[in-house]
Structure formats: C-alpha cells, structure tokens
Motif scaffolding. Structure first.
Motif, PDB file in Angstrom:
ATOM      1  N   THR A   1     -44.032  11.192   7.267  1.00 35.23           N
ATOM      2  CA  THR A   1     -44.223   9.806   6.590  1.00 35.23           C
ATOM      3  C   THR A   1     -45.134   9.616   5.477  1.00 35.23           C
ATOM      4  N   ALA A   2     -46.239   9.786   5.832  1.00 34.92           N
ATOM      5  CA  ALA A   2     -47.448   9.531   4.989  1.00 34.92           C
ATOM      6  C   ALA A   2     -47.385  10.397   3.842  1.00 34.92           C
ATOM      7  N   SER A   3     -47.103  11.690   3.935  1.00 33.53           N
ATOM      8  CA  SER A   3     -46.929  12.656   3.060  1.00 33.53           C
ATOM      9  C   SER A   3     -45.736  12.346   1.967  1.00 33.53           C
ATOM     10  N   ILE A   4     -44.786  12.021   2.479  1.00 34.81           N
ATOM     11  CA  ILE A   4     -43.661  11.266   1.732  1.00 34.81           C
ATOM     12  C   ILE A   4     -43.924  10.224   0.661  1.00 34.81           C
ATOM     13  N   ALA A   5     -44.630   9.395   1.373  1.00 37.44           N
ATOM     14  CA  ALA A   5     -45.215   8.135   0.753  1.00 37.44           C
ATOM     15  C   ALA A   5     -45.907   8.358  -0.324  1.00 37.44           C
ATOM     16  N   GLN A   6     -46.825   9.337  -0.520  1.00 45.57           N
ATOM     17  CA  GLN A   6     -47.775   9.942  -1.336  1.00 45.57           C
ATOM     18  C   GLN A   6     -47.133  10.287  -2.661  1.00 45.57           C
ATOM     19  N   THR A   7     -45.944  10.879  -2.329  1.00 42.62           N
ATOM     20  CA  THR A   7     -45.298  11.829  -3.416  1.00 42.62           C
ATOM     21  C   THR A   7     -44.135  10.821  -3.990  1.00 42.62           C
ATOM     22  N   ASN A   8     -44.013   9.785  -3.583  1.00 47.42           N
ATOM     23  CA  ASN A   8     -42.971   8.695  -4.015  1.00 47.42           C
ATOM     24  C   ASN A   8     -43.421   7.618  -4.964  1.00 47.42           C
ATOM     25  N   ILE A   9     -44.038   8.133  -5.963  1.00 46.47           N
ATOM     26  CA  ILE A   9     -44.713   7.120  -6.972  1.00 46.47           C
ATOM     27  C   ILE A   9     -43.652   7.112  -7.924  1.00 46.47           C
ATOM     28  N   THR A  10     -43.455   5.936  -8.320  1.00 42.33           N
ATOM     29  CA  THR A  10     -42.528   5.493  -9.418  1.00 42.33           C
ATOM     30  C   THR A  10     -42.900   6.244 -10.890  1.00 42.33           C
ATOM     31  N   PRO A  11     -41.986   6.945 -11.452  1.00 47.92           N
ATOM     32  CA  PRO A  11     -42.518   7.454 -12.787  1.00 47.92           C
ATOM     33  C   PRO A  11     -43.011   6.362 -14.069  1.00 47.92           C
ATOM     34  N   ALA A  12     -43.919   6.852 -14.766  1.00 55.76           N
ATOM     35  CA  ALA A  12     -44.339   5.836 -15.673  1.00 55.76           C
ATOM     36  C   ALA A  12     -43.555   5.477 -16.880  1.00 55.76           C
ATOM     37  N   GLU A  13     -42.851   4.384 -16.922  1.00 55.84           N
ATOM     38  CA  GLU A  13     -42.082   4.073 -18.067  1.00 55.84           C
ATOM     39  C   GLU A  13     -42.672   2.554 -18.618  1.00 55.84           C
ATOM     40  N   ALA A  14     -42.250   2.205 -19.814  1.00 52.00           N
ATOM     41  CA  ALA A  14     -42.653   1.010 -20.205  1.00 52.00           C
ATOM     42  C   ALA A  14     -42.293  -0.154 -19.547  1.00 52.00           C
ATOM     43  N   GLY A  15     -43.396  -1.133 -19.187  1.00 50.28           N
ATOM     44  CA  GLY A  15     -42.898  -2.325 -18.091  1.00 50.28           C
ATOM     45  C   GLY A  15     -43.092  -1.961 -16.678  1.00 50.28           C
ATOM     46  N   VAL A  16     -43.490  -0.782 -16.241  1.00 44.06           N
ATOM     47  CA  VAL A  16     -43.471  -0.544 -14.735  1.00 44.06           C
ATOM     48  C   VAL A  16     -45.098  -0.762 -14.591  1.00 44.06           C
ATOM     49  N   THR A  17     -45.361  -1.308 -13.145  1.00 47.21           N
ATOM     50  CA  THR A  17     -46.681  -1.828 -12.756  1.00 47.21           C
ATOM     51  C   THR A  17     -47.019  -1.078 -11.693  1.00 47.21           C
ATOM     52  N   TYR A  18     -48.121  -0.915 -11.362  1.00 46.90           N
ATOM     53  CA  TYR A  18     -48.788  -0.370 -10.182  1.00 46.90           C
ATOM     54  C   TYR A  18     -49.947  -1.329  -9.864  1.00 46.90           C
ATOM     55  N   GLY A  19     -49.930  -1.378  -8.447  1.00 49.14           N
ATOM     56  CA  GLY A  19     -51.052  -2.457  -7.916  1.00 49.14           C
ATOM     57  C   GLY A  19     -50.341  -3.889  -8.209  1.00 49.14           C
ATOM     58  N   LYS A  20     -51.705  -4.424  -8.268  1.00 51.89           N
ATOM     59  CA  LYS A  20     -51.058  -6.106  -8.696  1.00 51.89           C
ATOM     60  C   LYS A  20     -50.189  -6.080 -10.004  1.00 51.89           C
ATOM     61  N   ALA A  21     -49.278  -7.042  -9.817  1.00 50.31           N
ATOM     62  CA  ALA A  21     -48.398  -7.233 -11.022  1.00 50.31           C
ATOM     63  C   ALA A  21     -49.345  -7.921 -12.154  1.00 50.31           C
ATOM     64  N   ILE A  22     -49.088  -7.249 -13.373  1.00 49.26           N
ATOM     65  CA  ILE A  22     -49.826  -7.875 -14.490  1.00 49.26           C
ATOM     66  C   ILE A  22     -49.225  -7.680 -15.598  1.00 49.26           C
ATOM     67  N   ASN A  23     -49.478  -8.310 -16.773  1.00 52.81           N
ATOM     68  CA  ASN A  23     -48.882  -8.090 -18.085  1.00 52.81           C
ATOM     69  C   ASN A  23     -49.787  -7.775 -19.152  1.00 52.81           C
ATOM     70  N   ALA A  24     -49.416  -7.489 -20.118  1.00 49.58           N
ATOM     71  CA  ALA A  24     -50.339  -6.778 -21.117  1.00 49.58           C
ATOM     72  C   ALA A  24     -50.949  -7.891 -22.230  1.00 49.58           C
ATOM     73  N   GLU A  25     -50.704  -9.061 -22.008  1.00 50.65           N
ATOM     74  CA  GLU A  25     -51.259 -10.178 -22.779  1.00 50.65           C
ATOM     75  C   GLU A  25     -52.918 -10.411 -22.573  1.00 50.65           C
ATOM     76  N   GLN A  26     -53.678 -10.686 -23.632  1.00 45.95           N
ATOM     77  CA  GLN A  26     -54.975 -10.733 -23.748  1.00 45.95           C
ATOM     78  C   GLN A  26     -55.781  -9.540 -23.155  1.00 45.95           C
ATOM     79  N   ALA A  27     -55.189  -8.397 -23.516  1.00 48.29           N
ATOM     80  CA  ALA A  27     -55.871  -7.363 -23.350  1.00 48.29           C
ATOM     81  C   ALA A  27     -56.861  -6.986 -24.586  1.00 48.29           C
ATOM     82  N   ILE A  28     -57.905  -6.463 -24.449  1.00 45.90           N
ATOM     83  CA  ILE A  28     -59.068  -5.780 -25.433  1.00 45.90           C
ATOM     84  C   ILE A  28     -58.630  -4.364 -25.378  1.00 45.90           C
ATOM     85  N   GLU A  29     -59.151  -3.843 -26.698  1.00 43.78           N
ATOM     86  CA  GLU A  29     -59.026  -2.459 -26.966  1.00 43.78           C
ATOM     87  C   GLU A  29     -60.204  -1.677 -26.390  1.00 43.78           C
TER      88      GLU A  29
END
Length: 158
Positions: free
Chosen positions: A16-44
């Motif tokens: 179960t632990a090994s499956i959980a580590q490989t089951n990461i959502t692929p990166a696409e625009a709008g996908v969040t990881y960890g705490k749900a955040i948005n891009a507003e007020q981000a600095i470069e």
C-alpha cells in the motif's frame, strides 16, 4: 499461524505504501499539491532574490519554472532564477510529492523562503536523489549558502 498473518499484514502495508508513493497526479495547469493555493499575488524569482537582500525571511507566494525534481519520489524540486541557477524547494514535513512531468512547467509555490546553508552531506544526498552521476556527486566538497523555499502548497500555472 500467527506469524503468517503478521507477515501477510506487513506485506499488505508495504504494498500500500509503495502504491501510494507512485500514485501522484500528473502536472497540468490548475493542479495543486499540498495545501490548495492559487497564483494570485505571487512574486517572480527575481523579486524573491531582491526581497531576501533586505529581509531574512519571505513568507508568501513565488512563481517560477521547474527545472528539476527528485527522481526517487518527487520529494523536492528546483525553480529557475534569471541567472539560470536553481533554487531548492522542499515541502513542509514531506507532506506531498511532485510528479516527474512537472519539469518545464511554471508553478506558484506558497511557503517560507530564506537564505540557508546546506551541508556537504545534504548536498550529496540531494544530488543522489536527483540522479546525478558519482563523478558529479564527488565534486561536492563545500557547503552552499543559498535561497531555500519550504512550501506548504504548489499550483501548476502552465
């Protein structure tokens, strides 16, 4: 009989632990990881470097392009600065991981950035996790003082 059940149970947990580590959502625009955040007020990234010239810590959002991710399980990533040098991004308490296809994507990370000194041992560990060759790892002989971001959340922008 009891030993058999315990071994079976241990095997189930390991699988179960090994499956959980490989089951990461692929990166696409709008996908969040960890705490749900948005891009507003981000600095470069360039602005982050400037802020850390006058302040010791920056808390907030930073936008950057991902140039590297831990090849073992996605436990860190690096964002590109204008100079081409990468900035290390770790994740609070290793609470989440990044997929391999996040390299090349623009992301916003939210967390705490500061200038930190990383030991030779830790630098070698990161290089190994990033899949660097033994020759590249052997060249690491001095600690490095640089910006490190500890992120609570990441959102893929593009």
């Amino acid at each position: 009989m009891r030993k058999t059940y315990l071994l079976l149970l241990a095997g189930l947990f390991a699988a179960t632990a090994s499956i959980a580590q490989t089951n990461i959502t692929p990166a696409e625009a709008g996908v969040t990881y960890g705490k749900a955040i948005n891009a507003e007020q981000a600095i470069e990234m360039a602005d982050l470097h400037q802020k850390l010239q006058s302040d010791t810590i920056y808390t907030g959002k930073v936008e950057g392009k991902v140039v590297e991710v831990c090849k073992k399980k996605g436990c860190f990533m690096k964002l590109e600065r204008a100079s081409g040098e990468p900035v290390m991004v770790k994740f609070t308490d290793y609470a989440f991981f990044m997929p391999q296809n996040i390299v090349g994507k623009t992301v916003v990370v939210e967390g705490v950035a500061k200038v930190n000194e990383t030991s030779v041992e830790r630098l070698k560990h990161f290089a190994e996790d990033a899949g660097k060759s033994k020759a590249e790892i052997a060249k690491i002989t001095a600690p490095k003082k640089d910006i490190v971001i500890v992120a609570d959340g990441v959102v893929v922008v593009k």
